[in-house]
Scaffold this motif. Structure first.
Motif, PDB file in Angstrom:
ATOM      1  N   ILE A  64       0.895  -1.240  -0.016  1.00  0.00           N
ATOM      2  CA  ILE A  64       0.207   0.113   0.016  1.00  0.00           C
ATOM      3  C   ILE A  64       0.755   1.507   0.112  1.00  0.00           C
ATOM      4  N   TRP A  65       0.658   2.004  -1.032  1.00  0.00           N
ATOM      5  CA  TRP A  65       1.504   3.352  -1.086  1.00  0.00           C
ATOM      6  C   TRP A  65       0.422   4.551  -0.749  1.00  0.00           C
ATOM      7  N   ILE A  66       1.340   5.623  -0.294  1.00  0.00           N
ATOM      8  CA  ILE A  66       0.586   6.886  -0.494  1.00  0.00           C
ATOM      9  C   ILE A  66       1.209   7.659  -1.850  1.00  0.00           C
ATOM     10  N   LYS A  67       0.150   8.289  -2.417  1.00  0.00           N
ATOM     11  CA  LYS A  67       0.608   8.990  -4.019  1.00  0.00           C
ATOM     12  C   LYS A  67       0.142  10.604  -3.604  1.00  0.00           C
TER      13      LYS A  67
ATOM     14  N   LYS B 107       4.348  -2.263   7.144  1.00  0.00           N
ATOM     15  CA  LYS B 107       3.414  -3.374   7.148  1.00  0.00           C
ATOM     16  C   LYS B 107       2.410  -3.261   8.232  1.00  0.00           C
ATOM     17  N   GLU B 108       2.669  -2.745   9.174  1.00  0.00           N
ATOM     18  CA  GLU B 108       1.868  -2.544  10.437  1.00  0.00           C
ATOM     19  C   GLU B 108       0.573  -1.475  10.116  1.00  0.00           C
ATOM     20  N   HIS B 109       0.990  -0.814   9.227  1.00  0.00           N
ATOM     21  CA  HIS B 109      -0.117   0.491   8.914  1.00  0.00           C
ATOM     22  C   HIS B 109      -1.006  -0.418   7.683  1.00  0.00           C
ATOM     23  N   GLU B 110      -0.737  -1.218   7.003  1.00  0.00           N
ATOM     24  CA  GLU B 110      -1.356  -1.608   5.847  1.00  0.00           C
ATOM     25  C   GLU B 110      -2.590  -2.084   6.223  1.00  0.00           C
ATOM     26  N   PRO B 111      -3.019  -3.055   7.241  1.00  0.00           N
ATOM     27  CA  PRO B 111      -4.254  -3.349   7.695  1.00  0.00           C
ATOM     28  C   PRO B 111      -5.199  -2.151   7.871  1.00  0.00           C
TER      29      PRO B 111
ATOM     30  N   MET C 272       8.770   6.056   7.614  1.00  0.00           N
ATOM     31  CA  MET C 272       7.456   5.800   7.257  1.00  0.00           C
ATOM     32  C   MET C 272       6.628   5.498   8.742  1.00  0.00           C
ATOM     33  N   ASN C 273       7.612   5.074   9.755  1.00  0.00           N
ATOM     34  CA  ASN C 273       6.995   4.627  11.032  1.00  0.00           C
ATOM     35  C   ASN C 273       6.214   5.819  11.554  1.00  0.00           C
ATOM     36  N   ARG C 274       6.633   7.006  11.336  1.00  0.00           N
ATOM     37  CA  ARG C 274       6.056   8.185  12.042  1.00  0.00           C
ATOM     38  C   ARG C 274       5.263   9.058  11.168  1.00  0.00           C
TER      39      ARG C 274
ATOM     40  N   ILE D 162      -6.640   8.827  10.957  1.00  0.00           N
ATOM     41  CA  ILE D 162      -6.637   7.538  10.552  1.00  0.00           C
ATOM     42  C   ILE D 162      -5.333   6.607  10.982  1.00  0.00           C
ATOM     43  N   ILE D 163      -4.420   7.114  10.853  1.00  0.00           N
ATOM     44  CA  ILE D 163      -3.100   6.538  11.704  1.00  0.00           C
ATOM     45  C   ILE D 163      -2.645   7.917  12.295  1.00  0.00           C
TER      46      ILE D 163
END
Length: 367
Positions: free
Chosen positions: A254-257, A267-271, A352-354, A366-367
């Protein structure tokens, strides 16, 4: 000291303006709680209702477990420190600090003991014979705090007490107030629009906007886990970067465009983001979580973006870069050794973890 509780406290003025709407929060015994928000958000009105200086339209205020809605300010066992110090110009420092105790018919020796003890704590023993006009802003502020301390109240209320001081003195007084809080073991409710004051002093922050509480939490929580776009943007300097984006699925991830870059979600943010695929969101990342690729640890193609440097701001211990990526400009707080030049291309690496992602319609996190 005491616990302060607000239950759905609302203030509506005669012209139907809602200054505070259903404010509900608890300030625990010995806690330093900061009401934070921009001018006109209702924080001072909330403080004045706790003090009894403003009438509550609806809701309940409790101090030490007792409802105080109809209790006179003088009987609430609180002490308030104002922005403008509110000292009596014709009285000495000693007389200003003793005045409230004299009104309450305290014995002279008890007044003297309390005043001198407060003066010792605040380091103003040599100022007791001076008049307010002979004092600097910082000294006047100490006297105002001292006048509150001698009362030995259950709750201290501070209304933007440092806003009239210069920047250097504000920093000094912040640490002094924090030390004072630990020494007195006091319950303190402190109003400010300065998020640095809130972050450095508070045990708990209540963020307000337009009379409504947006989030309640520790400095760590409101900074790292903002509940909505307003809190995320209000707390932090420089402010968080916000970019209109779309969540897309690509290559099994999953990407942010955005208009200027694509970055892959961890990975942990994908769900969490799976149900947002092909939907518009607001992407957020703080300047300190963007790195010059030359100084980044293990950069990957999927978290690296390229842009053109718009502005370089060297600050000594760090450098701020304003970088144009597509239609958006990102601010990055990078290593001062950066070789970035205005007008030159640069590779930036995102942590990307932050990252933060917000619903574009509700502006909720959302995140």
């Amino acid at each position: 000291m005491a616990q302060v509780e607000l239950e759905k406290v609302t203030k509506i003025y005669d012209n139907k303006v809602v200054a505070v709407k259903e404010a509900t929060f608890t300030v625990n015994d010995k806690e330093f709680c900061v009401l934070l928000g921009p001018s006109g958000c209702g924080k001072t009105t909330t403080l004045r209702m706790i003090a009894g200086l403003e009438e509550v339209t609806s809701g309940i205020i409790k101090i030490d477990g007792k409802i105080v809605n109809d209790v006179e300010p003088k009987d609430r066992d609180i002490a308030m420190v104002f922005q403008n110090y509110a000292l009596y110009p014709h009285m000495t420092v000693y007389e200003n600090m003793a005045f409230g105790l004299k009104l309450r018919k305290f014995p002279k020796d008890e007044i003297d003991r309390r005043v001198r003890e407060a003066a010792r704590i605040l380091g103003i023993e040599d100022l007791l014979d001076r008049k307010p006009r002979q004092l600097s802003g910082g000294q006047r502020q100490r006297v105002a705090v001292g006048r509150a301390i001698v009362r030995n109240p259950k709750v201290f209320l501070f209304d933007e007490p440092l806003s009239n001081l210069d920047a250097k003195l504000r920093v000094q007084m912040r640490s002094e107030l924090k030390k004072l809080h630990h020494r007195l073991g006091a319950t303190i409710i402190y109003v400010t629009h300065d998020q640095v004051e809130a972050m450095t002093m508070a045990d708990k922050i209540v963020v307000m906007k337009d009379g409504v509480i947006q989030q309640i939490g520790t400095p760590f929580e409101v900074y790292n886990k903002p509940k909505n776009l307003f809190v995320a943007g209000f707390i932090g300097s420089p402010a968080m970067n916000f970019v209109n984006a779309t969540v897309i699925a690509k290559g099994g991830g999953i990407w942010i465009k955005t208009s200027g870059f694509e970055v892959k979600v961890v990975k942990e943010h994908e769900p969490i983001l799976e149900k947002w695929i092909d939907k518009e969101v607001i992407f957020g990342i703080r300047p300190e979580n963007i790195f010059d690729k030359l100084f980044a640890v293990a950069p990957q193609p999927e978290n690296t973006v390229t842009g053109v440097v718009d502005v370089v701001e060297p600050l000594g211990s760090e450098t701020l870069l304003h970088v144009k990526c597509g239609e958006d400009v990102l601010v990055a707080r990078v290593d001062p050794r950066t070789q970035a030049q205005e007008g030159a291309r640069i590779d930036l690496v995102f942590d990307m973890n932050r990252i933060h992602v917000f619903d574009k319609d509700t502006q909720e996190a959302i995140i």
